[in-house]
Design an enzyme around this catalytic site. Structure first.
Site, mmCIF file in Angstrom:
data_model
loop_
_atom_site.group_PDB
_atom_site.id
_atom_site.type_symbol
_atom_site.label_atom_id
_atom_site.label_comp_id
_atom_site.label_asym_id
_atom_site.label_seq_id
_atom_site.Cartn_x
_atom_site.Cartn_y
_atom_site.Cartn_z
ATOM 1 N N CYS A 114 0.812 -1.232 0.000
ATOM 2 C CA CYS A 114 0.000 0.000 0.000
ATOM 3 C C CYS A 114 0.840 1.275 0.000
ATOM 4 O O CYS A 114 0.411 2.305 -0.508
ATOM 5 C CB CYS A 114 -0.941 0.005 1.191
ATOM 6 S SG CYS A 114 -1.974 -1.453 1.222
ATOM 7 N N HIS A 275 -3.915 6.961 1.122
ATOM 8 C CA HIS A 275 -4.129 5.656 0.487
ATOM 9 C C HIS A 275 -5.554 5.229 0.807
ATOM 10 O O HIS A 275 -6.009 5.331 1.955
ATOM 11 C CB HIS A 275 -3.114 4.655 1.044
ATOM 12 C CG HIS A 275 -3.510 3.231 0.860
ATOM 13 N ND1 HIS A 275 -3.835 2.713 -0.371
ATOM 14 C CD2 HIS A 275 -3.669 2.218 1.760
ATOM 15 C CE1 HIS A 275 -4.160 1.436 -0.224
ATOM 16 N NE2 HIS A 275 -4.067 1.113 1.056
ATOM 17 N N ASN A 305 -9.976 -0.706 -2.606
ATOM 18 C CA ASN A 305 -8.576 -0.483 -2.239
ATOM 19 C C ASN A 305 -7.697 -1.062 -3.352
ATOM 20 O O ASN A 305 -7.698 -2.274 -3.565
ATOM 21 C CB ASN A 305 -8.328 -1.182 -0.893
ATOM 22 C CG ASN A 305 -6.905 -1.067 -0.395
ATOM 23 O OD1 ASN A 305 -5.987 -0.802 -1.164
ATOM 24 N ND2 ASN A 305 -6.725 -1.286 0.896
HETATM 25 O O1 UT7 Z 1 -4.506 -1.179 2.623
HETATM 26 C C1 UT7 Z 1 -4.324 -1.701 3.895
HETATM 27 C C2 UT7 Z 1 -5.031 -2.966 3.853
HETATM 28 N N1 UT7 Z 1 -6.041 -3.283 4.749
HETATM 29 C C3 UT7 Z 1 -6.736 -2.468 5.582
HETATM 30 O O2 UT7 Z 1 -6.536 -1.303 5.725
HETATM 31 C C4 UT7 Z 1 -7.827 -3.146 6.336
HETATM 32 C C5 UT7 Z 1 -8.101 -2.551 7.687
HETATM 33 N N2 UT7 Z 1 -9.214 -3.242 8.297
HETATM 34 C C6 UT7 Z 1 -10.483 -3.070 7.871
HETATM 35 O O3 UT7 Z 1 -10.717 -2.324 6.947
HETATM 36 C C7 UT7 Z 1 -11.587 -3.796 8.606
HETATM 37 O O4 UT7 Z 1 -11.051 -4.494 9.690
HETATM 38 C C8 UT7 Z 1 -12.381 -4.787 7.700
HETATM 39 C C9 UT7 Z 1 -13.224 -4.003 6.700
HETATM 40 C C10 UT7 Z 1 -11.434 -5.703 6.965
HETATM 41 C C11 UT7 Z 1 -13.309 -5.659 8.517
HETATM 42 O O5 UT7 Z 1 -14.192 -4.832 9.252
HETATM 43 P P1 UT7 Z 1 -14.380 -5.044 10.810
HETATM 44 O O6 UT7 Z 1 -15.377 -4.061 11.239
HETATM 45 O O7 UT7 Z 1 -13.019 -4.969 11.453
HETATM 46 O O8 UT7 Z 1 -14.975 -6.491 10.894
HETATM 47 P P2 UT7 Z 1 -14.411 -7.823 11.594
HETATM 48 O O9 UT7 Z 1 -13.313 -8.426 10.781
HETATM 49 O O10 UT7 Z 1 -14.144 -7.531 13.043
HETATM 50 O O11 UT7 Z 1 -15.672 -8.765 11.511
HETATM 51 C C12 UT7 Z 1 -16.913 -8.406 12.139
HETATM 52 C C13 UT7 Z 1 -17.963 -9.400 11.686
HETATM 53 C C14 UT7 Z 1 -17.533 -10.860 11.798
HETATM 54 O O12 UT7 Z 1 -18.685 -11.625 12.145
HETATM 55 P P3 UT7 Z 1 -18.943 -12.059 13.682
HETATM 56 O O13 UT7 Z 1 -17.750 -12.884 14.051
HETATM 57 O O14 UT7 Z 1 -19.032 -10.772 14.452
HETATM 58 O O15 UT7 Z 1 -20.216 -12.811 13.592
HETATM 59 C C15 UT7 Z 1 -17.138 -11.213 10.392
HETATM 60 O O16 UT7 Z 1 -17.265 -12.583 10.107
HETATM 61 O O17 UT7 Z 1 -18.266 -9.177 10.294
HETATM 62 C C16 UT7 Z 1 -18.130 -10.413 9.586
HETATM 63 N N3 UT7 Z 1 -17.673 -10.106 8.238
HETATM 64 C C17 UT7 Z 1 -18.506 -9.905 7.201
HETATM 65 N N4 UT7 Z 1 -19.841 -9.947 7.116
HETATM 66 C C18 UT7 Z 1 -20.388 -9.686 5.920
HETATM 67 C C19 UT7 Z 1 -16.399 -9.960 7.821
HETATM 68 N N5 UT7 Z 1 -16.398 -9.659 6.517
HETATM 69 C C20 UT7 Z 1 -17.689 -9.627 6.107
HETATM 70 C C21 UT7 Z 1 -18.315 -9.372 4.884
HETATM 71 N N6 UT7 Z 1 -19.662 -9.409 4.823
HETATM 72 N N7 UT7 Z 1 -17.619 -9.076 3.763
#
Ligand code: UT7
Length: 348
Positions: A114, A275, A305
């Site tokens: 990134c 970014h 992204n």
């Molecule tokens: O360029 C740098 C690269 N990466 C980043 O900058 C990523 C930084 N992180 C993020 O953007 C966020 O952490 C994410 C968008 C990846 C994830 O969002 P979050 O609010 O941190 O969600 P989480 O991973 O804590 O998951 C929360 C819930 C989980 O379900 P349970 O366990 O609470 O039942 C996941 O299984 O959301 C679920 N989940 C989804 N549900 C529907 C995770 N991905 C999805 C999805 N659709 N695509």
């Protein structure tokens, strides 16, 4: 000593638009979840057979070169930033050199994910300042779609990313009130495995202790093999909340570092181009630095992204929309896998 200016800028995104609803055909997700957690509404995916990281980068490069008022033969150095190169080796820089029939100039590939474009800009800036080169082509391009897993198990990763390319031509200027003022590069490898693609790689279990902390899959094979593919060990892994937490700390820090170094404050910024990692991350940075909406540029809603391509694509769109005028204070900032993070402060 000359400073570097962006003499030309271009972007290319594939024609195939995939909305959040389109992704629901492949995995258990929803438009509501994706928009609420990331801000992404749609992304572009390259044509599987005709478009590559290099070909998209070449299209963006052609535009940047034309807008810089030069020809490909005037370019005297290429820097290509990507995490998704056409080949494991050689890098994409030489593919640009070949396609654009450039002279036998140097071509450097940067693997900084990134922050790759901002790192590339910093490297190019040093060559311009030293007087070594006069027209440096810098490309950031990604074809993520070929390594994304569209299975529900990877939905937290696959819904964020998109394909595309951006490019700039860096040139020297002696003008007082223009050019790159400073660049700032950082890394912290302690969490190298929390946003990564381990295979194919030479790790041979050397880092397996760390890997086991983050990934329950057994990391056995060094090279691409059927068992590796069956066990999904050739796909990206990401601890989303872990990355988010570090990003919201390091982004504002590296922006402030650039501002402080040059005697400015956030209020002086005409535009911050972060970014495009996640709209929530950009909003957090905006809040932390007390910036107005018009001081921060976001286009993740349309492209997702695009890793090394996201800063030059955003810079190009901001410029095309007339958001920068000569002399404006512009800050580029990036954070990602490694972790690595970086900023560049410039007078447009
Ligand atoms: O360029 C740098 C690269 N990466 C980043 O900058 C990523 C930084 N992180 C993020 O953007 C966020 O952490 C994410 C968008 C990846 C994830 O969002 P979050 O609010 O941190 O969600 P989480 O991973 O804590 O998951 C929360 C819930 C989980 O379900 P349970 O366990 O609470 O039942 C996941 O299984 O959301 C679920 N989940 C989804 N549900 C529907 C995770 N991905 C999805 C999805 N659709 N695509």
């Amino acid at each position: 000593m000359p400073k570097s200016i962006i003499g030309g800028i271009g972007m290319y995104v594939p024609g195939n638009v995939y909305t959040n609803n389109d992704l629901t055909k492949f995995m258990d997700t929803s438009d509501e979840w994706i928009q609420e957690r990331t801000g992404v509404r749609e992304r572009r995916f390259a044509d599987r057979s005709n478009e590559t990281t290099a070909t998209m980068g070449i299209e963006a490069a052609k535009i940047a070169i034309e807008r810089a008022g030069i020809t490909p033969q005037d370019v005297d150095f290429i820097i290509f930033a990507t995490l998704s190169p056409d080949y494991y080796f050689p890098g994409c820089g030489v593919l640009v050199q070949r396609a654009l029939k450039m002279n036998e100039i140097g071509a450097l590939d940067i693997r900084n994910q990134c922050s790759g474009f901002v790192y590339a800009l910093s490297v190019g800036d040093q060559f311009i300042r030293s007087g070594m080169y006069k027209n440096i082509l810098i490309v950031g391009s990604e074809k993520h779609s070929f390594i994304l897993d569209f299975n529900t198990r990877s939905r937290h990763i696959s819904v964020i990313f998109g394909d595309g390319a951006g490019a700039v031509v860096l040139q020297p200027t002696e003008e007082e009130n223009r050019g790159i003022l400073s660049t700032h590069l950082h890394s912290d490898g302690n969490d190298a495995e929390i946003l990564a693609m381990y295979n194919p790689g030479s790790h041979a279990n050397h880092w397996v202790k760390n890997l086991a902390d983050y990934n329950e899959a057994e990391i056995g094979d060094q090279y691409e093999s059927h068992s590796m593919i069956d066990a999904a060990q050739n796909l990206p892994v990401m601890d989303g909340p872990g990355v988010f937490k570090k990003a919201v700390a390091k982004f504002p820090e590296v922006v402030l570092e650039a501002l402080n170094k040059n005697g400015y404050s956030p209020a002086d910024l005409a535009l911050l181009i972060p970014h495009q990692a996640n709209l929530r991350i950009s909003q957090f940075i905006q809040h932390k630095l007390k910036l107005r909406d018009e001081q921060v540029f976001n286009n993740i809603q349309k492209y997702g992204n695009t890793t090394a391509a996201s800063v030059p694509i955003a810079l190009c769109e901001a410029w095309q929309e007339g958001k920068m005028k000569q002399g404006d204070l512009i800050c580029l900032a990036a954070f990602g896998s490694g972790f690595t993070w970086a900023s560049a402060l410039m007078k447009w």
